[in-house]
Design an enzyme around this catalytic site. Structure first.
Site, short mmCIF file in Angstrom:
data_model
loop_
_atom_site.label_atom_id
_atom_site.label_comp_id
_atom_site.label_asym_id
_atom_site.label_seq_id
_atom_site.Cartn_x
_atom_site.Cartn_y
_atom_site.Cartn_z
CE LYS A 144 -4.33 -1.63 1.50
NZ LYS A 144 -5.57 -1.78 2.42
CE LYS A 172 -6.37 -7.40 -0.92
NZ LYS A 172 -7.20 -7.32 0.01
CE LYS A 203 -14.09 -3.52 1.36
NZ LYS A 203 -12.97 -3.65 2.15
N1 AQP Z 1 -9.48 -10.83 -3.02
C1 AQP Z 1 -9.80 -11.36 -1.56
N2 AQP Z 1 -9.79 -12.73 -1.74
C2 AQP Z 1 -10.27 -13.23 -0.44
N3 AQP Z 1 -10.52 -12.58 0.80
C3 AQP Z 1 -10.34 -11.23 0.80
N4 AQP Z 1 -10.26 -10.27 1.50
C4 AQP Z 1 -10.13 -9.05 1.07
N5 AQP Z 1 -9.93 -9.36 -0.22
C5 AQP Z 1 -9.91 -10.45 -0.58
C6 AQP Z 1 -10.85 -10.62 3.00
O1 AQP Z 1 -11.95 -9.80 3.17
C7 AQP Z 1 -12.06 -9.24 4.59
C8 AQP Z 1 -12.13 -7.80 4.47
O2 AQP Z 1 -11.13 -7.08 3.94
P1 AQP Z 1 -10.97 -5.68 4.28
O3 AQP Z 1 -12.08 -4.80 3.85
O4 AQP Z 1 -10.81 -5.57 6.02
O5 AQP Z 1 -9.50 -5.16 3.91
P2 AQP Z 1 -8.96 -5.57 2.76
O6 AQP Z 1 -8.28 -7.09 2.77
O7 AQP Z 1 -7.77 -4.74 2.16
O8 AQP Z 1 -10.04 -5.73 1.51
P3 AQP Z 1 -9.82 -4.84 0.00
O9 AQP Z 1 -11.17 -5.40 -0.52
O10 AQP Z 1 -8.51 -5.23 -0.64
O11 AQP Z 1 -9.88 -3.40 0.44
P4 AQP Z 1 -9.28 -2.26 0.36
O12 AQP Z 1 -9.11 -2.14 -1.20
O13 AQP Z 1 -9.70 -0.82 0.89
O14 AQP Z 1 -7.60 -2.71 1.10
C9 AQP Z 1 -10.53 -9.77 5.14
O15 AQP Z 1 -10.75 -10.82 5.76
C10 AQP Z 1 -9.85 -10.00 3.79
O16 AQP Z 1 -8.96 -10.96 4.34
#
Ligand code: AQP
Length: 326
Positions: free
Chosen positions: A110, A191, A194
């Site tokens: 990040k 991956k 969001k």
């Molecule tokens: N691509 C993924 N595959 C499986 N699990 C995933 N998680 C996130 N992306 C994937 C799991 O979803 C839960 C919530 O995630 P989060 O919102 O706390 O943060 P993150 O992992 O940073 O998710 P994003 O979607 O990638 O958000 P942004 O873009 O804002 O950083 C967690 O259990 C995560 O493991």
């Protein structure tokens, strides 16, 4: 046994969040005491627009209910409404080493290419440790992008317990064999996320059927025609098979057999249907609960339940540290 987990309100929940985390949240609420929060304190480690953060927080809360979380079985709350998260985070920050935080791959990803990054982005795994340890959770269902953070949480719990006496439960990572990392539809080496600026890289739980169709039909595959699960050689098709399996309940070998001799188009077409059929009832429930007073009541009730546990843990922690509690 107690389970704890959370999702950041940084956008609408996508299939990766759903398959990697939320589906397990729903299963586990029947097996143990469950606490699930919307981790807004985490979301501000990167810039957020206040109006959007407000909206996304309530959207994620409503989606929790829409996918099947039951406030009678699970406490559902907003992280910042329980101030003990921030309090314990500071205490654990004083137990963590910069060296171990430097090794966190998510921080490296990040902050990549930036001259400087917010201190909160660097120390965010400690806040995540505080979230979990505050509730003495035994199980933490998360996608495998969070596995390293759970290992840090375990290390911090053991370190604190050794130094100050048995206080925290050392939690277990609760991952899955298939679906722990759903990949971007446009680039299966990254991956699904969001914050990816390309909307077609992901499918959100609130996407309209037409958007789901476009995203899947455009998904990057490979130049072969064989439908085979091979994440190294065929990451795009393997990702679609993983999503298909999670949504249909069929195993990947069953799907490989079903699509033997078929082209990618046939698989994609059926997957569109399977995904849209699953999303429809979720979206209907979302539309009911999102504008309702009931949602706010659920979040207040969840906050009160969580706070009762959090305050008890903080009393113990402060006593162990030698803080004067008046
Ligand atoms: N691509 C993924 N595959 C499986 N699990 C995933 N998680 C996130 N992306 C994937 C799991 O979803 C839960 C919530 O995630 P989060 O919102 O706390 O943060 P993150 O992992 O940073 O998710 P994003 O979607 O990638 O958000 P942004 O873009 O804002 O950083 C967690 O259990 C995560 O493991």
């Amino acid at each position: 046994m107690r389970v704890f987990s959370g999702v950041q309100p940084t956008g609408n929940i996508h299939l990766g969040n759903y398959i990697g985390a939320l589906k397990q949240f729903v299963d586990l609420q029947d097996k143990m005491e469950a606490l699930y929060c919307i981790v807004d304190l985490h979301s501000i480690t990167v810039p957020q627009i206040p109006e959007e953060l407000y909206r996304h927080t309530l959207d994620v809360a409503a989606l929790y209910i829409a996918v099947g979380l039951d406030p009678k079985k699970a406490s559902i709350f907003i992280q910042s409404s329980v101030k003990e998260h921030a309090e314990l985070s500071w205490i654990l920050t004083c137990q963590a080493y910069t060296g171990e935080l430097n090794r966190m791959t998510q921080f490296k990803d990040k902050s990549h290419g930036k001259e400087s990054a917010p201190v909160g982005l660097f120390s965010y795994p400690v806040l995540m440790a505080a979230d979990i340890l505050l509730y003495k959770a035994d199980w933490v269902p998360v996608g495998n992008d969070q596995k390293q953070h759970i290992e840090l949480t375990r290390d911090l719990a053991v370190r604190f317990n050794n130094k100050y006496g048995e206080t925290f439960v050392v939690p277990q990572y609760k991952g899955m064999e298939v679906g722990a990392r759903i990949m971007s539809l446009d680039d299966p080496s990254a991956k699904m996320s969001k914050s990816n600026p390309n909307d077609f890289s992901r499918i959100s739980l609130l996407d309209a059927p037409g958007k789901v169709k476009k995203s899947i039909m455009r998904a990057t595959t490979d130049s072969e025609t064989v439908i085979r699960f091979d994440p190294v050689e065929k990451p795009g098709i393997s990702n679609l098979l993983t999503i298909y399996s999670a949504f249909s309940g069929k195993t990947i070998p069953e799907l490989e057999h079903q699509y033997e001799g078929c082209g990618y188009g046939a698989l994609k077409k059926d997957l569109v249907e399977v995904v849209n059929d699953t999303l429809q009832p979720i979206q209907e429930r979302f539309q009911e609960i999102r504008p309702s007073e009931e949602l706010i009541k659920i979040l207040k009730q969840g906050r009160d339940q969580a706070q009762a546990i959090a305050q008890q843990t903080m009393r113990e922690v402060k006593e162990r540290l030698g803080f004067v509690q008046l």
